[in-house]
Design a protein around this motif. Structure first.
Motif, PDB file in Angstrom:
ATOM      1  N   PRO A 110       9.540  23.229  53.962  1.00  0.00           N
ATOM      2  CA  PRO A 110      10.055  24.015  52.837  1.00  0.00           C
ATOM      3  C   PRO A 110       9.987  23.286  51.491  1.00  0.00           C
ATOM      4  N   LEU A 111       9.483  22.085  51.473  1.00  0.00           N
ATOM      5  CA  LEU A 111       9.459  21.286  50.247  1.00  0.00           C
ATOM      6  C   LEU A 111       8.529  21.898  49.208  1.00  0.00           C
ATOM      7  N   ARG A 112       9.026  21.982  47.981  1.00  0.00           N
ATOM      8  CA  ARG A 112       8.197  22.355  46.850  1.00  0.00           C
ATOM      9  C   ARG A 112       8.447  21.346  45.738  1.00  0.00           C
ATOM     10  N   MET A 113       7.372  20.746  45.290  1.00  0.00           N
ATOM     11  CA  MET A 113       7.454  19.736  44.243  1.00  0.00           C
ATOM     12  C   MET A 113       7.083  20.330  42.899  1.00  0.00           C
ATOM     13  N   SER A 114       7.524  19.664  41.845  1.00  0.00           N
ATOM     14  CA  SER A 114       7.107  20.028  40.497  1.00  0.00           C
ATOM     15  C   SER A 114       6.940  18.758  39.675  1.00  0.00           C
ATOM     16  N   THR A 115       6.098  18.863  38.675  1.00  0.00           N
ATOM     17  CA  THR A 115       5.832  17.720  37.810  1.00  0.00           C
ATOM     18  C   THR A 115       6.848  17.674  36.675  1.00  0.00           C
ATOM     19  N   LEU A 116       7.365  16.497  36.411  1.00  0.00           N
ATOM     20  CA  LEU A 116       8.269  16.340  35.282  1.00  0.00           C
ATOM     21  C   LEU A 116       7.466  16.445  33.990  1.00  0.00           C
ATOM     22  N   SER A 117       7.979  17.201  33.048  1.00  0.00           N
ATOM     23  CA  SER A 117       7.218  17.481  31.835  1.00  0.00           C
ATOM     24  C   SER A 117       7.078  16.261  30.940  1.00  0.00           C
ATOM     25  N   ALA A 118       7.997  15.331  31.026  1.00  0.00           N
ATOM     26  CA  ALA A 118       7.943  14.169  30.135  1.00  0.00           C
ATOM     27  C   ALA A 118       8.432  12.928  30.866  1.00  0.00           C
ATOM     28  N   TYR A 119       7.745  12.599  31.949  1.00  0.00           N
ATOM     29  CA  TYR A 119       8.085  11.385  32.697  1.00  0.00           C
ATOM     30  C   TYR A 119       6.802  10.586  32.884  1.00  0.00           C
ATOM     31  N   PRO A 120       6.536   9.654  31.983  1.00  0.00           N
ATOM     32  CA  PRO A 120       5.250   8.953  31.998  1.00  0.00           C
ATOM     33  C   PRO A 120       5.217   7.826  33.013  1.00  0.00           C
ATOM     34  N   ASP A 121       4.028   7.288  33.227  1.00  0.00           N
ATOM     35  CA  ASP A 121       3.900   6.035  33.945  1.00  0.00           C
ATOM     36  C   ASP A 121       4.709   4.967  33.217  1.00  0.00           C
ATOM     37  N   TYR A 122       5.170   3.979  33.964  1.00  0.00           N
ATOM     38  CA  TYR A 122       6.081   2.984  33.386  1.00  0.00           C
ATOM     39  C   TYR A 122       5.417   2.069  32.353  1.00  0.00           C
ATOM     40  N   TYR A 123       4.112   1.989  32.386  1.00  0.00           N
ATOM     41  CA  TYR A 123       3.380   1.210  31.374  1.00  0.00           C
ATOM     42  C   TYR A 123       2.435   2.182  30.666  1.00  0.00           C
ATOM     43  N   GLY A 124       3.031   3.155  30.001  1.00  0.00           N
ATOM     44  CA  GLY A 124       2.304   4.283  29.467  1.00  0.00           C
ATOM     45  C   GLY A 124       1.312   3.958  28.382  1.00  0.00           C
ATOM     46  N   ASP A 125       1.372   2.752  27.839  1.00  0.00           N
ATOM     47  CA  ASP A 125       0.416   2.361  26.793  1.00  0.00           C
ATOM     48  C   ASP A 125      -0.749   1.547  27.356  1.00  0.00           C
ATOM     49  N   ARG A 126      -0.831   1.410  28.683  1.00  0.00           N
ATOM     50  CA  ARG A 126      -1.916   0.653  29.294  1.00  0.00           C
ATOM     51  C   ARG A 126      -3.103   1.571  29.588  1.00  0.00           C
ATOM     52  N   PRO A 127      -4.316   1.033  29.587  1.00  0.00           N
ATOM     53  CA  PRO A 127      -5.502   1.851  29.904  1.00  0.00           C
ATOM     54  C   PRO A 127      -5.365   2.514  31.271  1.00  0.00           C
ATOM     55  N   GLY A 128      -5.663   3.800  31.321  1.00  0.00           N
ATOM     56  CA  GLY A 128      -5.604   4.554  32.560  1.00  0.00           C
ATOM     57  C   GLY A 128      -4.267   5.187  32.852  1.00  0.00           C
ATOM     58  N   ALA A 129      -3.247   4.880  32.047  1.00  0.00           N
ATOM     59  CA  ALA A 129      -1.920   5.451  32.272  1.00  0.00           C
ATOM     60  C   ALA A 129      -1.889   6.915  31.853  1.00  0.00           C
ATOM     61  N   LYS A 130      -0.893   7.635  32.395  1.00  0.00           N
ATOM     62  CA  LYS A 130      -0.677   9.029  32.023  1.00  0.00           C
ATOM     63  C   LYS A 130       0.751   9.194  31.514  1.00  0.00           C
ATOM     64  N   LEU A 131       0.905  10.063  30.522  1.00  0.00           N
ATOM     65  CA  LEU A 131       2.216  10.275  29.910  1.00  0.00           C
ATOM     66  C   LEU A 131       3.038  11.307  30.661  1.00  0.00           C
ATOM     67  N   ALA A 132       2.484  11.889  31.699  1.00  0.00           N
ATOM     68  CA  ALA A 132       3.223  12.804  32.579  1.00  0.00           C
ATOM     69  C   ALA A 132       2.338  13.121  33.771  1.00  0.00           C
ATOM     70  N   GLY A 133       2.969  13.589  34.852  1.00  0.00           N
ATOM     71  CA  GLY A 133       2.221  14.203  35.928  1.00  0.00           C
ATOM     72  C   GLY A 133       2.125  13.461  37.234  1.00  0.00           C
ATOM     73  N   ARG A 134       2.106  12.136  37.213  1.00  0.00           N
ATOM     74  CA  ARG A 134       1.911  11.419  38.466  1.00  0.00           C
ATOM     75  C   ARG A 134       3.201  11.307  39.279  1.00  0.00           C
ATOM     76  N   SER A 135       4.349  11.345  38.633  1.00  0.00           N
ATOM     77  CA  SER A 135       5.627  11.365  39.341  1.00  0.00           C
ATOM     78  C   SER A 135       6.069  12.822  39.491  1.00  0.00           C
ATOM     79  N   VAL A 136       6.359  13.230  40.720  1.00  0.00           N
ATOM     80  CA  VAL A 136       6.775  14.603  40.997  1.00  0.00           C
ATOM     81  C   VAL A 136       8.126  14.565  41.701  1.00  0.00           C
TER      82      VAL A 136
END
Length: 550
Positions: A110-136
């Motif tokens: 029954p699990l349904r996940m959603s992406t947090l709209s503003a939860y970036p990678d912890y090192y969001g200024d590093r190459p390859g990082a994303k400012l949202a989406g990878r943590s659900v």
């Protein structure tokens, strides 16, 4: 007396996300599975967590129009790992199968996940990082009716409310919302993840046995063929045709193992009682290799010296250190770190060695020092705006009096506060770069010195001890990309799997985003279950009963 409990295809030890995912995956193709859980309650460390796995390339990113690619994920991870991962095979297996594992769990439970709209990678200024989406994170759902009597056996977290991370930034009355959801049986965070996985395994006929502790593995030659467990004072022999999956957590609850492998003498566990290295010891007896043993998911915390749960201290996870009018000082009264760095990195800072003085100056008596303005913004246990100052917080009218009260040199602490105030005035922390580390501005699009620093000047002044907390160790038995346990020279220990915090963490000593242990735990639980399922389809794999030896 040892009583035989029959034969199953798979025996899983532990009922957190890793173990339940392994059980779900194996049972989904019709294998018989038994899950044994040492505690009376189900869920392990997962149930106490935020339930938010880090899953690069997941479908929910695409639903929000967030582009991602394997090349970007690897660029980001490689920049953080710097070649220190326990195995490149594990990194590749995680990146290539994490999204697939999450899709599987969502399609079978029954699990349904959603992406947090503003939860970036912890090192969001590093190459390859994303400012949202990878943590659900799990969406709220009512589980009392769905699980029936099993609902009361799912562990509830004393650390997390019944709200989502997304709701924490909404401005809603979270206390009332959490209360209402608790009454209705609505679960969020780790409780929702465990409840959904439990529903999935029960639907597939998995036997889940609580208060049943694995004691030792059974072998025939070099192969693991079952285990001996203990329930109500009686030993039970449980045979496994295909394999045993160790998913029984780390060793943060064992002070001797923490001292031996992490080098910390006074750590506090932030996980349920019972994570004392059971699986690690069972694997070592059989000659398993280990990896990443000096790593843990650390979280600076505060303890009031009184609160206990199940025989161990119950700390509070504190964000007070992020307040702009708060600094952290060591036992000499000196600042030694940017107070706003990630919780994982703070754990590393607390273990730093000073070769000039041949000491660990930042271990032991480390304090957060703050003023009335920070106190007015703080809600931590019974430290509440307008309420009396609790016994675990020291209060004084001057910085010098505060220093005397906590046993620090008055002139040194006063000098450190004055120096920090100068940095706040100038907008530049030339010592530790406050306001320049991405994590300081995690929910604000990045840090600024103006937002992350303010003067510590409004009396009274306060101090409370900051302690080394461990949410889970991530060093353990070394495995291949299928979760199969290896010997020191790379040979398999046939029939033995390790997933979750009992295994060497795929991402080494780094923590790229929220849920960086939970994401791999789900993934390798899934991969172990897949390997067991494929073994079941091999010619002759289940043709004969196995004769058990010890």
């Amino acid at each position: 007396m040892v009583r035989s409990e029959g034969v199953a295809d798979v025996v899983v030890v532990g009922s957190g996300a890793a173990g339940l995912t392994a059980a779900l995956t194996a049972a989904d193709v019709g294998l018989s599975v038994v899950v044994v859980e040492k505690a009376d309650l189900i869920g392990g460390t997962t149930a106490w967590s935020g339930g938010m796995p880090w899953v690069p390339l997941n479908k929910h990113q695409r639903e929000l129009g967030i582009d991602d690619s394997r090349a970007e994920v690897m660029q980001y991870l490689d920049g953080l790992l710097e070649g220190r991962e326990p195995s490149r095979e594990l990194v590749d297996a995680f990146v290539d199968h994490a999204a697939e594992a999450l899709d599987f769990v969502e399609s079978r439970t029954p699990l349904r996940m959603s992406t947090l709209s503003a939860y970036p990678d912890y090192y969001g200024d590093r190459p390859g990082a994303k400012l949202a989406g990878r943590s659900v994170e799990p969406e709220p759902r009512e589980y009392r009716e769905l699980l029936g009597d099993w609902f009361e056996l799912v562990r509830e977290s004393p650390l997390m409310p019944h709200v989502t991370r997304e709701e924490m930034t909404s401005g809603a009355d979270l206390v009332e919302l959490s209360r209402q959801r608790g009454e209705k049986g609505v679960r969020t965070m780790g409780g929702a993840l465990v409840s959904a996985l439990l529903a999935g395994v029960l639907e597939r006929g998995v036997q889940v046995r609580t208060a049943t502790a694995a004691r030792r593995l059974l072998t025939e030659g070099d192969r693991v063929v079952g285990l001996v467990a203990e329930h109500a004072g009686q030993e039970l022999r449980m045979h496994a045709r295909l394999g045993v999956v160790l998913a029984c957590g780390g060793f943060e609850g064992d002070p001797d193992l923490v001292r031996a492998y992490l080098g910390v003498a006074d750590a506090l566990a932030l996980s349920p009682a019972g994570n004392v290295g059971d699986g690690l010891r069972m694997g070592l007896v059989l000659g398993a290799a280990v990896g990443n043993m000096s790593s843990a998911v650390t979280r600076p915390c505060v303890w009031d010296g009184v609160s206990m749960l199940d025989g161990q201290p119950l700390p509070m996870m504190s964000n007070l250190r992020h307040d702009p009018a708060c600094i952290i000082v060591n036992r000499h009264g000196r600042r030694f770190v940017n107070e706003g760095i990630s919780y994982m990195d703070m754990g590393k800072a607390l273990k730093a060695f000073d070769p000039r003085q041949a000491e660990y100056p930042d271990a032991g008596a480390v304090y957060m020092v703050f003023d009335q303005s920070a106190r007015d913004r703080t809600r931590l246990g019974d430290l509440m705006p307008g309420a009396p100052t609790p016994h675990w917080v020291t209060q004084a009218e001057t910085i010098e009096d505060l220093a005397r009260a906590i046993g620090m040199p008055c002139d040194v602490l006063a000098s450190e506060v004055a120096r920090y105030n100068g940095f706040a005035d100038s907008g530049e922390d030339s010592d530790f770069g406050r306001g320049t580390v991405w994590f300081e501005g995690l929910s604000a699009g990045g840090p600024t010195p103006q937002r992350n620093m303010s003067r510590i000047e409004r009396a009274p002044f306060y101090a409370t001890r900051l302690r080394y907390g461990i949410f889970g160790t991530i060093g353990g038995l070394l495995t291949n990309g299928h979760g199969q346990v290896l010997r020191p020279k790379g040979e398999l220990i046939e029939g033995l799997y390790a997933v979750g915090n009992v295994a060497a963490g795929a991402l080494g000593q780094t923590y790229p985003g929220g849920g960086s242990s939970l994401g791999p735990n789900i993934t390798f639980g899934y991969l172990a279950g897949q390997r067991l399922a494929s073994d079941a389809l091999a010619p002759g794999a289940m043709a004969a009963d196995i004769e058990i030896g010890e």
